[in-house]
Design a protein around this motif. Structure first.
Motif, PDB file in Angstrom:
ATOM      1  N   VAL A   1       0.839  -1.192   0.000  1.00 12.50           N
ATOM      2  CA  VAL A   1       0.000   0.000   0.000  1.00 12.50           C
ATOM      3  C   VAL A   1       0.875   1.243   0.000  1.00 12.50           C
ATOM      4  O   VAL A   1       1.802   1.362   0.811  1.00 12.50           O
ATOM      5  N   ASP A   2       0.595   2.165  -0.908  1.00 13.43           N
ATOM      6  CA  ASP A   2       1.253   3.470  -0.948  1.00 13.43           C
ATOM      7  C   ASP A   2       0.199   4.548  -0.754  1.00 13.43           C
ATOM      8  O   ASP A   2      -0.909   4.448  -1.295  1.00 13.43           O
ATOM      9  N   ILE A   3       0.573   5.593  -0.005  1.00  3.54           N
ATOM     10  CA  ILE A   3      -0.348   6.679   0.305  1.00  3.54           C
ATOM     11  C   ILE A   3       0.136   7.967  -0.370  1.00  3.54           C
ATOM     12  O   ILE A   3       1.328   8.284  -0.320  1.00  3.54           O
ATOM     13  N   TYR A   4      -0.816   8.683  -0.970  1.00  2.00           N
ATOM     14  CA  TYR A   4      -0.521   9.954  -1.633  1.00  2.00           C
ATOM     15  C   TYR A   4      -1.443  11.041  -1.083  1.00  2.00           C
ATOM     16  O   TYR A   4      -2.666  10.877  -1.106  1.00  2.00           O
ATOM     17  N   PRO A   5      -0.878  12.156  -0.606  1.00  2.00           N
ATOM     18  CA  PRO A   5      -1.696  13.229  -0.034  1.00  2.00           C
ATOM     19  C   PRO A   5      -2.293  14.183  -1.075  1.00  2.00           C
ATOM     20  O   PRO A   5      -3.068  15.068  -0.729  1.00  2.00           O
ATOM     21  N   SER A   6      -1.929  14.002  -2.342  1.00  2.00           N
ATOM     22  CA  SER A   6      -2.447  14.893  -3.386  1.00  2.00           C
ATOM     23  C   SER A   6      -2.493  14.172  -4.725  1.00  2.00           C
ATOM     24  O   SER A   6      -1.745  13.216  -4.964  1.00  2.00           O
ATOM     25  N   GLY A   7      -3.351  14.669  -5.592  1.00  2.00           N
ATOM     26  CA  GLY A   7      -3.443  14.128  -6.940  1.00  2.00           C
ATOM     27  C   GLY A   7      -2.172  14.347  -7.730  1.00  2.00           C
ATOM     28  O   GLY A   7      -1.779  13.500  -8.538  1.00  2.00           O
ATOM     29  N   GLU A   8      -1.514  15.470  -7.476  1.00  2.00           N
ATOM     30  CA  GLU A   8      -0.268  15.777  -8.184  1.00  2.00           C
ATOM     31  C   GLU A   8       0.815  14.745  -7.854  1.00  2.00           C
ATOM     32  O   GLU A   8       1.523  14.285  -8.753  1.00  2.00           O
ATOM     33  N   ARG A   9       0.938  14.395  -6.577  1.00  2.00           N
ATOM     34  CA  ARG A   9       1.964  13.414  -6.183  1.00  2.00           C
ATOM     35  C   ARG A   9       1.670  12.041  -6.773  1.00  2.00           C
ATOM     36  O   ARG A   9       2.571  11.343  -7.216  1.00  2.00           O
ATOM     37  N   LEU A  10       0.403  11.659  -6.763  1.00  2.00           N
ATOM     38  CA  LEU A  10       0.025  10.383  -7.359  1.00  2.00           C
ATOM     39  C   LEU A  10       0.365  10.381  -8.845  1.00  2.00           C
ATOM     40  O   LEU A  10       0.996   9.441  -9.351  1.00  2.00           O
ATOM     41  N   CYS A  11      -0.034  11.421  -9.563  1.00  2.00           N
ATOM     42  CA  CYS A  11       0.235  11.485 -11.004  1.00  2.00           C
ATOM     43  C   CYS A  11       1.735  11.483 -11.292  1.00  2.00           C
ATOM     44  O   CYS A  11       2.180  10.840 -12.251  1.00  2.00           O
ATOM     45  N   HIS A  12       2.505  12.171 -10.461  1.00  2.00           N
ATOM     46  CA  HIS A  12       3.959  12.177 -10.643  1.00  2.00           C
ATOM     47  C   HIS A  12       4.515  10.755 -10.521  1.00  2.00           C
ATOM     48  O   HIS A  12       5.339  10.330 -11.340  1.00  2.00           O
ATOM     49  N   SER A  13       4.050  10.013  -9.520  1.00  2.00           N
ATOM     50  CA  SER A  13       4.510   8.632  -9.344  1.00  2.00           C
ATOM     51  C   SER A  13       4.102   7.754 -10.523  1.00  2.00           C
ATOM     52  O   SER A  13       4.875   6.910 -10.974  1.00  2.00           O
ATOM     53  N   LEU A  14       2.877   7.937 -11.009  1.00  2.00           N
ATOM     54  CA  LEU A  14       2.428   7.165 -12.167  1.00  2.00           C
ATOM     55  C   LEU A  14       3.260   7.496 -13.401  1.00  2.00           C
ATOM     56  O   LEU A  14       3.605   6.616 -14.184  1.00  2.00           O
ATOM     57  N   GLU A  15       3.597   8.774 -13.564  1.00  2.00           N
ATOM     58  CA  GLU A  15       4.437   9.182 -14.697  1.00  2.00           C
ATOM     59  C   GLU A  15       5.841   8.598 -14.589  1.00  2.00           C
ATOM     60  O   GLU A  15       6.491   8.338 -15.603  1.00  2.00           O
ATOM     61  N   GLU A  16       6.311   8.396 -13.351  1.00  2.00           N
ATOM     62  CA  GLU A  16       7.633   7.819 -13.113  1.00  2.00           C
ATOM     63  C   GLU A  16       7.643   6.303 -13.276  1.00  2.00           C
ATOM     64  O   GLU A  16       8.682   5.671 -13.145  1.00  2.00           O
ATOM     65  N   GLY A  17       6.467   5.701 -13.509  1.00  2.00           N
ATOM     66  CA  GLY A  17       6.407   4.277 -13.778  1.00  2.00           C
ATOM     67  C   GLY A  17       5.777   3.417 -12.701  1.00  2.00           C
ATOM     68  O   GLY A  17       5.709   2.201 -12.859  1.00  2.00           O
ATOM     69  N   GLU A  18       5.356   4.006 -11.585  1.00  2.00           N
ATOM     70  CA  GLU A  18       4.683   3.211 -10.557  1.00  2.00           C
ATOM     71  C   GLU A  18       3.385   2.651 -11.138  1.00  2.00           C
ATOM     72  O   GLU A  18       2.694   3.330 -11.906  1.00  2.00           O
ATOM     73  N   MET A  19       3.064   1.426 -10.751  1.00  2.00           N
ATOM     74  CA  MET A  19       1.853   0.788 -11.250  1.00  2.00           C
ATOM     75  C   MET A  19       1.086   0.202 -10.076  1.00  2.00           C
ATOM     76  O   MET A  19       1.686  -0.326  -9.137  1.00  2.00           O
ATOM     77  N   TYR A  20      -0.217   0.296 -10.166  1.00  2.00           N
ATOM     78  CA  TYR A  20      -1.090  -0.204  -9.105  1.00  2.00           C
ATOM     79  C   TYR A  20      -2.229  -1.003  -9.713  1.00  2.00           C
ATOM     80  O   TYR A  20      -2.598  -0.809 -10.864  1.00  2.00           O
ATOM     81  N   HIS A  21      -2.803  -1.879  -8.892  1.00  2.00           N
ATOM     82  CA  HIS A  21      -3.969  -2.646  -9.293  1.00  2.00           C
ATOM     83  C   HIS A  21      -5.254  -1.956  -8.857  1.00  2.00           C
ATOM     84  O   HIS A  21      -6.282  -2.070  -9.524  1.00  2.00           O
TER      85      HIS A  21
END
Length: 177
Positions: free
Chosen positions: A34-54
Motif C-alpha cells: 500500500v502506498d499513500i498519496y496526499p495529493s493528486g499531483e503526487r500520485l500522477c507524478h509517481s504514475l508518470e515515473e512508472g509506478e503501477m497499481y492494481h
C-alpha cells in the motif's frame, strides 16, 4: 504482489483504509503493498515515473488536481484501463461526472470497513480473472506487463530482454526466474 494506492488529502482517511486492508489481508494471507498519496499531483507524478497499481482509492475533493481530473489523466493520458478506481467522498453529488472514468465503486465517508473490503475483493477478483501479468523491477520500481503481450525472453549477460508485441524491455535478472 497486489499493489494498492490511496490518494486523499485527509491523512486519517488514508491510514484508516490502509489499516482495514492490511488487517484483512493478514487474516486471508494475501500479500499487498500500500502506498499513500496526499495529493493528486503526487500520485500522477509517481504514475508518470512508472509506478503501477492494481487498485486506487481516490478522493474526489482534492485541492488543485481533483479526483475526477486524476482519473481522467489515468484513463486518457496514461492510457490505463487496468487500474481499478474506487472513488471516496463525503459528497454524493458527483455521480454523473464519475461514469466517464469507469470506476469500480463509489464509497461515502465515513467509510464502512465492509465496503472497503468488498471493493478490494472485487478488484482482486477482476485482477486474478482477467489479467495474468509478469512482474519485474526496472530502475528500482515494480513493473508488470500482460503475459499475452510477451513474445519471448532473451538472456544477455546479466540482463533479460523481454520481447513484446510493441516494444522490447531490458532489465536485470535471471532467466530462470
Amino acid at each position: 504482489m497486489f499493489r494498492v494506492a490511496i490518494c486523499d488529502d485527509e491523512q486519517a482517511v488514508c491510514w484508516e483504509i490502509e489499516k482495514i486492508l492490511l488487517d484483512y489481508c493478514k487474516t486471508t494471507h494475501f500479500k499487498i503493498e500500500v502506498d499513500i498519496y496526499p495529493s493528486g499531483e503526487r500520485l500522477c507524478h509517481s504514475l508518470e515515473e512508472g509506478e503501477m497499481y492494481h487498485l486506487l482509492f481516490l478522493d474526489i475533493m482534492l485541492t488543485n488536481l481533483n479526483g475526477i481530473d486524476v482519473c481522467d489523466k489515468i484513463r486518457t493520458e496514461y492510457n490505463n484501463e487496468d487500474l481499478q478506481i474506487v472513488y471516496i467522498s463525503s459528497h454524493q453529488g458527483f455521480a454523473m461526472q464519475l461514469f466517464e472514468g469507469r470506476p469500480l465503486n463509489f464509497l461515502v465517508k465515513p467509510l464502512a470497513s465492509e465496503k472497503v473490503i468488498s471493493s478490494f475483493e472485487k478488484a482482486r477478483y477482476l485482477w486474478e480473472k482477467n489479467v495474468a501479468v509478469f512482474e519485474f523491477k526496472l530502475n528500482h520500481t515494480n513493473q508488470w506487463v500482460k503475459v499475452k503481450d510477451i513474445q519471448y525472453f532473451e538472456s544477455d549477460d546479466k540482463k533479460i530482454i523481454m520481447h513484446m508485441v510493441k516494444e522490447d524491455i531490458a532489465f536485470y535478472g535471471k532467466l530462470s526466474d
